[in-house]
Write an enzyme that holds these catalytic residues in place. Structure first.
Site, PDB file in Angstrom:
ATOM      1  N   ARG A  79      35.976 -22.705 -20.034  1.00  0.00           N
ATOM      2  CA  ARG A  79      35.625 -21.497 -20.773  1.00  0.00           C
ATOM      3  C   ARG A  79      34.948 -20.520 -19.811  1.00  0.00           C
ATOM      4  O   ARG A  79      33.920 -20.857 -19.208  1.00  0.00           O
ATOM      5  CB  ARG A  79      34.681 -21.827 -21.932  1.00  0.00           C
ATOM      6  CG  ARG A  79      34.152 -20.607 -22.654  1.00  0.00           C
ATOM      7  CD  ARG A  79      33.316 -20.968 -23.879  1.00  0.00           C
ATOM      8  NE  ARG A  79      32.777 -19.767 -24.494  1.00  0.00           N
ATOM      9  CZ  ARG A  79      31.492 -19.409 -24.483  1.00  0.00           C
ATOM     10  NH1 ARG A  79      30.573 -20.180 -23.912  1.00  0.00           N
ATOM     11  NH2 ARG A  79      31.106 -18.283 -25.044  1.00  0.00           N
ATOM     12  N   HIS A 123      30.756 -11.286 -22.771  1.00  0.00           N
ATOM     13  CA  HIS A 123      29.546 -12.092 -22.553  1.00  0.00           C
ATOM     14  C   HIS A 123      28.509 -11.170 -21.910  1.00  0.00           C
ATOM     15  O   HIS A 123      28.080 -11.373 -20.778  1.00  0.00           O
ATOM     16  CB  HIS A 123      29.885 -13.312 -21.691  1.00  0.00           C
ATOM     17  CG  HIS A 123      28.887 -14.436 -21.767  1.00  0.00           C
ATOM     18  ND1 HIS A 123      29.235 -15.725 -22.109  1.00  0.00           N
ATOM     19  CD2 HIS A 123      27.561 -14.471 -21.532  1.00  0.00           C
ATOM     20  CE1 HIS A 123      28.166 -16.503 -22.077  1.00  0.00           C
ATOM     21  NE2 HIS A 123      27.129 -15.766 -21.719  1.00  0.00           N
ATOM     22  N   GLU A 168      27.450 -15.036 -28.466  1.00  0.00           N
ATOM     23  CA  GLU A 168      26.053 -14.999 -28.910  1.00  0.00           C
ATOM     24  C   GLU A 168      25.560 -13.592 -29.259  1.00  0.00           C
ATOM     25  O   GLU A 168      24.658 -13.050 -28.592  1.00  0.00           O
ATOM     26  CB  GLU A 168      25.132 -15.614 -27.851  1.00  0.00           C
ATOM     27  CG  GLU A 168      25.411 -17.076 -27.577  1.00  0.00           C
ATOM     28  CD  GLU A 168      24.450 -17.703 -26.559  1.00  0.00           C
ATOM     29  OE1 GLU A 168      23.480 -17.051 -26.149  1.00  0.00           O
ATOM     30  OE2 GLU A 168      24.692 -18.865 -26.179  1.00  0.00           O
ATOM     31  N   ASN A 295      27.265 -22.528 -29.750  1.00  0.00           N
ATOM     32  CA  ASN A 295      26.436 -22.783 -28.578  1.00  0.00           C
ATOM     33  C   ASN A 295      25.139 -23.368 -29.095  1.00  0.00           C
ATOM     34  O   ASN A 295      24.438 -22.738 -29.901  1.00  0.00           O
ATOM     35  CB  ASN A 295      26.143 -21.495 -27.809  1.00  0.00           C
ATOM     36  CG  ASN A 295      27.405 -20.852 -27.254  1.00  0.00           C
ATOM     37  OD1 ASN A 295      28.504 -21.409 -27.368  1.00  0.00           O
ATOM     38  ND2 ASN A 295      27.251 -19.688 -26.653  1.00  0.00           N
ATOM     39  N   TYR A 297      21.531 -25.534 -28.099  1.00  0.00           N
ATOM     40  CA  TYR A 297      20.628 -26.049 -27.075  1.00  0.00           C
ATOM     41  C   TYR A 297      19.450 -26.799 -27.668  1.00  0.00           C
ATOM     42  O   TYR A 297      19.057 -27.843 -27.194  1.00  0.00           O
ATOM     43  CB  TYR A 297      20.117 -24.905 -26.185  1.00  0.00           C
ATOM     44  CG  TYR A 297      21.217 -24.350 -25.308  1.00  0.00           C
ATOM     45  CD1 TYR A 297      21.444 -24.884 -24.046  1.00  0.00           C
ATOM     46  CD2 TYR A 297      22.054 -23.345 -25.761  1.00  0.00           C
ATOM     47  CE1 TYR A 297      22.468 -24.410 -23.246  1.00  0.00           C
ATOM     48  CE2 TYR A 297      23.090 -22.871 -24.964  1.00  0.00           C
ATOM     49  CZ  TYR A 297      23.290 -23.410 -23.710  1.00  0.00           C
ATOM     50  OH  TYR A 297      24.315 -22.946 -22.932  1.00  0.00           O
ATOM     51  N   GLU A 355      29.005 -24.318 -25.877  1.00  0.00           N
ATOM     52  CA  GLU A 355      27.953 -24.481 -24.864  1.00  0.00           C
ATOM     53  C   GLU A 355      26.957 -25.530 -25.344  1.00  0.00           C
ATOM     54  O   GLU A 355      26.522 -25.499 -26.503  1.00  0.00           O
ATOM     55  CB  GLU A 355      27.157 -23.184 -24.640  1.00  0.00           C
ATOM     56  CG  GLU A 355      27.912 -22.090 -23.958  1.00  0.00           C
ATOM     57  CD  GLU A 355      27.048 -20.852 -23.705  1.00  0.00           C
ATOM     58  OE1 GLU A 355      25.809 -20.971 -23.642  1.00  0.00           O
ATOM     59  OE2 GLU A 355      27.638 -19.769 -23.583  1.00  0.00           O
TER      60      GLU A 355
HETATM   61  O1  IFM Z   1      23.155 -18.958 -19.586  1.00  0.00           O
HETATM   62  C1  IFM Z   1      23.164 -18.810 -20.958  1.00  0.00           C
HETATM   63  C2  IFM Z   1      24.519 -18.311 -21.424  1.00  0.00           C
HETATM   64  O2  IFM Z   1      24.863 -17.120 -20.822  1.00  0.00           O
HETATM   65  C3  IFM Z   1      24.496 -18.082 -22.921  1.00  0.00           C
HETATM   66  N1  IFM Z   1      24.003 -19.231 -23.623  1.00  0.00           N
HETATM   67  C4  IFM Z   1      22.805 -19.873 -23.146  1.00  0.00           C
HETATM   68  C5  IFM Z   1      22.895 -20.124 -21.646  1.00  0.00           C
HETATM   69  C6  IFM Z   1      21.592 -20.793 -21.150  1.00  0.00           C
HETATM   70  O3  IFM Z   1      20.511 -19.986 -21.411  1.00  0.00           O
END
Ligand code: IFM
Length: 449
Positions: A79, A123, A168, A295, A297, A355
């Site tokens: 990606r 992006h 995002e 995405n 985290y 992500e």
């Molecule tokens: O690096 C970023 C990415 O550009 C978008 N999502 C989170 C990642 C880590 O912060």
């Protein structure tokens, strides 16, 4: 890693992600115009380590070597994002064929290596000339995005089967237009809400353009960063803060896309500050997508904070919780919670984790980068993702953020997320221990005992 076999469905897609400004460098090559990130990163004080993306990983020139690394990692998919200012340097009008040629070469090389391109169209690197005309606070930017997507899909569509319109929109709206810590560095509720709406409108324009150009069986969607929220304590104010945080962190973008309406909680608090929403906007934004990119985290643990406008909420790290180098809580169950909740409440036809990953303070010792924390992180998030699949979530693939250590926006190069270590002085790449381990995961189609 001691575990029972945990295998994924046979067609599961194993990938890694990057984005243009974070890895390409070559910011003046072959007709690329300036983007808001060029301007922002060159503004003193904006980037923690004083760096910029001028060279980054130099992947614009080194992509053949990077594809060789992807092969070593056994990736089935990659990606990456297309830099709008390489394709339409002034944001409107003239199309730069050299920019398209670059991505043609990249896509051809990926196919030759047996790796499927997953392409993000935006992006965060808006052409600066569009910013000069108001950027995402100007409705017109969404139309310009539609033109750009038409040009890209027409030129590159034969080589791409999976597209994402926007990456995002929440982070771009809030970090870039409310908090001012990302480009374009604006501060205000109104610019953030306008950016949110016009990014959604751009998503609709992009979907229209893709639908007009795509072949049968090709798929298009959007990548949202999502995080389940939780209260820091069981005090009523914190419980309420967690509910409100869910409106901003999740419902703000999910509801328009899947339900054609903004969440009531957002309108109650900020209705007066929303931009003009025209009659047809929400119907267009809610057009069907083929998949949702998530995405993920960390979850969002929050507490009520009456002196922190505009939402009176602050994120907190639960005491004693394990954290990554960015201070983000490691909480693998969060990916299960997010996947099952999105499936239950919004039912996208398919989901990719576009992500997931972690920054750690990696250091080569005798040429080896031993990063057991990242390996453990990905392992545990994958197990939780597999639980979600078993609970019925149509999860089709998983992309590690990131393929390479890269330019982590306002943090500069001091946050390393890669499966591959980059020595930014020499551009030498070294696959980390987690990368070797991930190669085994991609080969085994999961986690073997
Ligand atoms: O690096 C970023 C990415 O550009 C978008 N999502 C989170 C990642 C880590 O912060």
């Amino acid at each position: 890693m001691p575990t029972a076999d945990a295998l994924f469905p046979p067609d599961f897609v194993w990938g890694a992600s990057t984005s243009a400004y974070q890895i390409e460098g070559a910011v003046r090559d072959e007709g690329r115009g300036p983007s808001i990130w060029d301007v922002f990163s060159h503004t003193p004080g904006k980037i923690a380590d004083g760096t910029d993306g001028d060279i980054a990983c130099d992947s614009y020139h080194r992509f053949p070597a990077d594809i060789a690394l992807m092969r070593e990692l056994g990736l089935g998919a990659y990606r990456f994002s297309i830099a709008w200012p390489r394709i339409i340097p002034d944001g409107r009008g003239r199309i730069n064929e050299a920019g398209l040629d670059h991505y043609r070469r990249l896509i051809d090389a990926l196919h030759a290596a047996g790796i499927e391109p997953f392409v993000t169209l935006y992006h965060w690197d808006l052409p600066q000339s569009l910013q000069d005309a108001g950027g995402w606070t100007n409705r017109d930017t969404a139309s310009r995005f539609g033109e750009y997507v038409h040009a890209v899909a027409r030129a590159l569509g034969s080589g791409v089967r999976r597209w994402m319109t926007i990456n995002e929109p929440f982070i771009h709206s809030v970090f870039g237009h409310l908090l001012g810590i990302h480009a374009p560095g604006l501060h205000g509720v109104r610019p953030a809400l306008a950016a949110g709406h016009y990014l959604l409108l751009a998503h609709a324009e992009g979907m229209d353009a893709l639908r007009a150009e795509m072949a049968p069986g090709d798929e298009a969607g959007i990548a949202l960063n999502l995080a389940e929220t939780a209260p820091a304590t069981d005090r009523a104010a914190d419980l309420e803060a967690a509910e409100h945080a869910d409106v901003y962190a999740n419902q703000w973008f999910l509801d328009p896309i899947f339900r054609g309406a903004y969440p009531t909680g957002l309108l109650l608090q900020f209705g007066d500050e929303m931009p003009e929403i025209r009659a047809d906007d929400l119907r267009r934004i809610a057009q069907p997508i083929d998949f949702l990119g998530i995405n993920h985290y960390q979850r969002a643990v929050v507490r009520h904070a009456p002196l922190v406008p505009p939402i009176d909420i602050v994120p907190v790290t639960p005491p004693g919780a394990p954290v990554t180098a960015t201070g983000w809580e490691v909480y693998p169950r969060g990916i299960y919670d997010t996947l099952t909740r999105v499936h239950r409440d919004y039912a996208p036809p398919a989901i990719y984790i576009t992500e997931n990953g972690a920054a750690y303070d990696d250091r080569p010792i005798d040429g080896v980068i031993d990063d057991p924390d990242r390996e453990r992180f990905i392992h545990d998030y994958l197990l939780a993702s597999l639980d979600a699949i078993e609970a019925g979530v149509p999860l089709r693939g998983y992309f590690v953020w990131s393929l390479l250590d890269n330019f982590e926006w306002n943090e500069g190069y001091r946050r390393r997320f890669g499966l591959v270590y980059v020595d930014f002085a020499t551009q030498e790449r070294t696959i980390k221990r987690s990368g070797r381990w991930y190669a085994q995961v991609t080969r085994d189609n999961g986690l073997s005992g």
